[in-house]
Design a protein around this motif. Structure first.
Motif, PDB file in Angstrom:
ATOM      1  N   PRO A 246     -18.018   0.686 -77.364  1.00 30.44           N
ATOM      2  CA  PRO A 246     -16.950   1.692 -77.255  1.00 30.44           C
ATOM      3  C   PRO A 246     -17.030   2.775 -78.320  1.00 30.44           C
ATOM      4  O   PRO A 246     -16.416   3.836 -78.171  1.00 30.44           O
ATOM      5  CB  PRO A 246     -15.670   0.861 -77.413  1.00 30.44           C
ATOM      6  CG  PRO A 246     -16.100  -0.381 -78.142  1.00 30.44           C
ATOM      7  CD  PRO A 246     -17.491  -0.651 -77.677  1.00 30.44           C
TER       8      PRO A 246
ATOM      9  N   TYR B 200     -15.355  -4.204 -72.011  1.00 29.48           N
ATOM     10  CA  TYR B 200     -16.409  -3.216 -72.261  1.00 29.48           C
ATOM     11  C   TYR B 200     -17.797  -3.832 -72.098  1.00 29.48           C
ATOM     12  O   TYR B 200     -18.064  -4.918 -72.617  1.00 29.48           O
ATOM     13  CB  TYR B 200     -16.271  -2.641 -73.664  1.00 29.48           C
ATOM     14  CG  TYR B 200     -15.430  -1.388 -73.741  1.00 29.48           C
ATOM     15  CD1 TYR B 200     -16.017  -0.124 -73.750  1.00 29.48           C
ATOM     16  CD2 TYR B 200     -14.043  -1.471 -73.786  1.00 29.48           C
ATOM     17  CE1 TYR B 200     -15.242   1.021 -73.814  1.00 29.48           C
ATOM     18  CE2 TYR B 200     -13.260  -0.325 -73.850  1.00 29.48           C
ATOM     19  CZ  TYR B 200     -13.863   0.920 -73.859  1.00 29.48           C
ATOM     20  OH  TYR B 200     -13.098   2.054 -73.915  1.00 29.48           O
TER      21      TYR B 200
ATOM     22  N   ALA C 213     -11.876  -0.389 -69.422  1.00 28.58           N
ATOM     23  CA  ALA C 213     -13.176  -0.737 -69.989  1.00 28.58           C
ATOM     24  C   ALA C 213     -14.186   0.353 -69.651  1.00 28.58           C
ATOM     25  O   ALA C 213     -14.128   0.968 -68.573  1.00 28.58           O
ATOM     26  CB  ALA C 213     -13.654  -2.078 -69.440  1.00 28.58           C
ATOM     27  N   ASP C 214     -15.121   0.604 -70.589  1.00 32.28           N
ATOM     28  CA  ASP C 214     -16.138   1.640 -70.401  1.00 32.28           C
ATOM     29  C   ASP C 214     -15.497   2.987 -70.035  1.00 32.28           C
ATOM     30  O   ASP C 214     -15.924   3.685 -69.100  1.00 32.28           O
ATOM     31  CB  ASP C 214     -17.157   1.222 -69.334  1.00 32.28           C
ATOM     32  CG  ASP C 214     -17.968   0.006 -69.772  1.00 32.28           C
ATOM     33  OD1 ASP C 214     -18.061  -0.242 -70.983  1.00 32.28           O
ATOM     34  OD2 ASP C 214     -18.476  -0.708 -68.883  1.00 32.28           O
TER      35      ASP C 214
END
Length: 366
Positions: free
Chosen positions: A86, A82, A331-332
């Motif tokens: 988050p 990330y 991620a993201d």
């Protein structure tokens, strides 16, 4: 149309609150509270069983078939990739970022908005039951499976998972096996013709090459993968055994019990034991009115390789929701705002075709 826009806006705000509230599997108390607030705000009678929040339509009729609307509010833990927080709901370039936004918060809030839309309608052809469930990511004991003896008996289900609002009419099941390959323990300096690690080479090749005979038109072949291997504790000692973990994704031509029987009879392991067999493949007939309604709205059908809470249902079930499965656990993580808007619109249009006595022409969802 204004009511539709209002409930869509409220659903997006709810999703932002869910993103900013950690809800790892079995730790969903606070997101359950936000879901309760939604029902309270919209004057919907609801119940909470552990961290599962559920409701039935206002004019529930025991003489009618029942349609389950289900998605989950637990998440996996964020990975190390990330670059954004988050647990902060960030909107950039039409994307709503945050853990659980795509898997499966967008689906959940869209189904909640849809249920709310139909809640007070009279003379529905199906009862509606909405379950915002816990522990989906870990297939936990206190998730949807535990609710099946609590909620009314269901006849068909829509499970909200990111499918780009296409119709996943079948889903592979899962059986995880612990396998063992044995040998003779010895000092590494001495000859040993029964080295468990070397014995494992032939076993691994068997798993790599084995083909189950039955192929599914929708789900393809059963997929079997060795995912973990463990042996030995020190450099100068040959271990007595090698432990393997085998992941088997089961198509709708086999029951999980059949897969267990085949591997226990045919695999060259010294032992192979399933961890559980409850996560079965699932499907809904192509001719089912729910599927046909989706097709009439221009949605495509396909078979899904990923597991969801469909696996604990014994009734016909359809996996359908906004977002893209490839973003899940990434991620993201993000979902497009327009995907939620479209998701609510299509869910409502779909259900209007099968549960409501009104015609689509009587409403405007643009």
């Amino acid at each position: 149309m204004q009511a539709h826009k209002k409930i869509t806006k409220e659903a997006i705000e709810l999703l932002k609150n869910l993103i900013e509230t950690p809800s790892f599997s079995s730790e969903e108390e606070q997101t359950a509270a936000y879901i309760e607030q939604w029902f309270q705000t919209h004057d919907i009678a609801f119940q909470r069983t552990k961290n599962n929040v559920w409701a039935v339509n206002k004019y529930f009729d025991n003489n009618k078939p029942t349609l389950l609307l289900n998605s989950h509010h637990d998440t996996v833990k964020p990975n190390n990739g990330y670059t954004k927080n988050p647990f902060t709901a960030i909107v950039e370039d039409g994307k709503l970022y945050g853990l659980g936004s795509n898997d499966a918060g967008g689906c959940l809030v869209s189904l909640m908005a849809t249920f709310t839309h139909f809640y007070q309608q009279k003379n529905l052809k199906y009862n509606l039951v909405l379950v915002a469930s816990a522990e989906e990511e870990t297939s936990g004991e206190n998730g949807l499976h535990s609710m099946l003896s609590v909620i009314p008996k269901i006849d068909v289900a829509i499970v909200g998972e990111p499918t780009l609002m296409n119709l996943a009419i079948a889903e592979k099941g899962l059986v995880v096996f612990d396998a063992m390959v044995k040998g003779t323990p010895s000092h590494a300096a001495h000859p040993n013709a029964n080295n468990a690690i070397y014995n494992c080479i032939e076993v691994l090749q068997w798993f790599q090459e084995y083909q189950f005979k039955k192929t599914s038109k929708t789900l393809g072949d059963v997929k079997m993968t060795v995912t973990q291997i463990n042996a030995g504790k020190q450099h100068n000692a040959v271990p007595s055994e090698v432990k393997l973990v085998v992941d088997v994704r089961v198509n709708d031509k086999y029951s999980n019990q059949e897969i267990v029987a085949i591997l226990q009879e045919e695999s060259p392991c010294d032992s192979i034991t399933p961890r559980g067999i409850k996560l079965n493949s699932s499907s809904i007939p192509l001719e089912h009115e729910l599927v046909q309604a989706g097709i009439s709205l221009g949605r495509e059908t396909y078979g899904s390789p990923t597991l969801s809470d469909q696996s604990v249902l014994s009734c016909p079930s359809l996996k359908l929701g906004p977002g893209d499965s490839t973003r899940s656990h990434s991620a993201d993580e993000f979902i497009y705002i327009k995907e939620i808007e479209e998701g609510i619109k299509i869910y409502i249009q779909l259900l209007e075709k099968i549960v409501s006595h009104e015609t689509l022409g009587q409403r405007n969802y643009n």
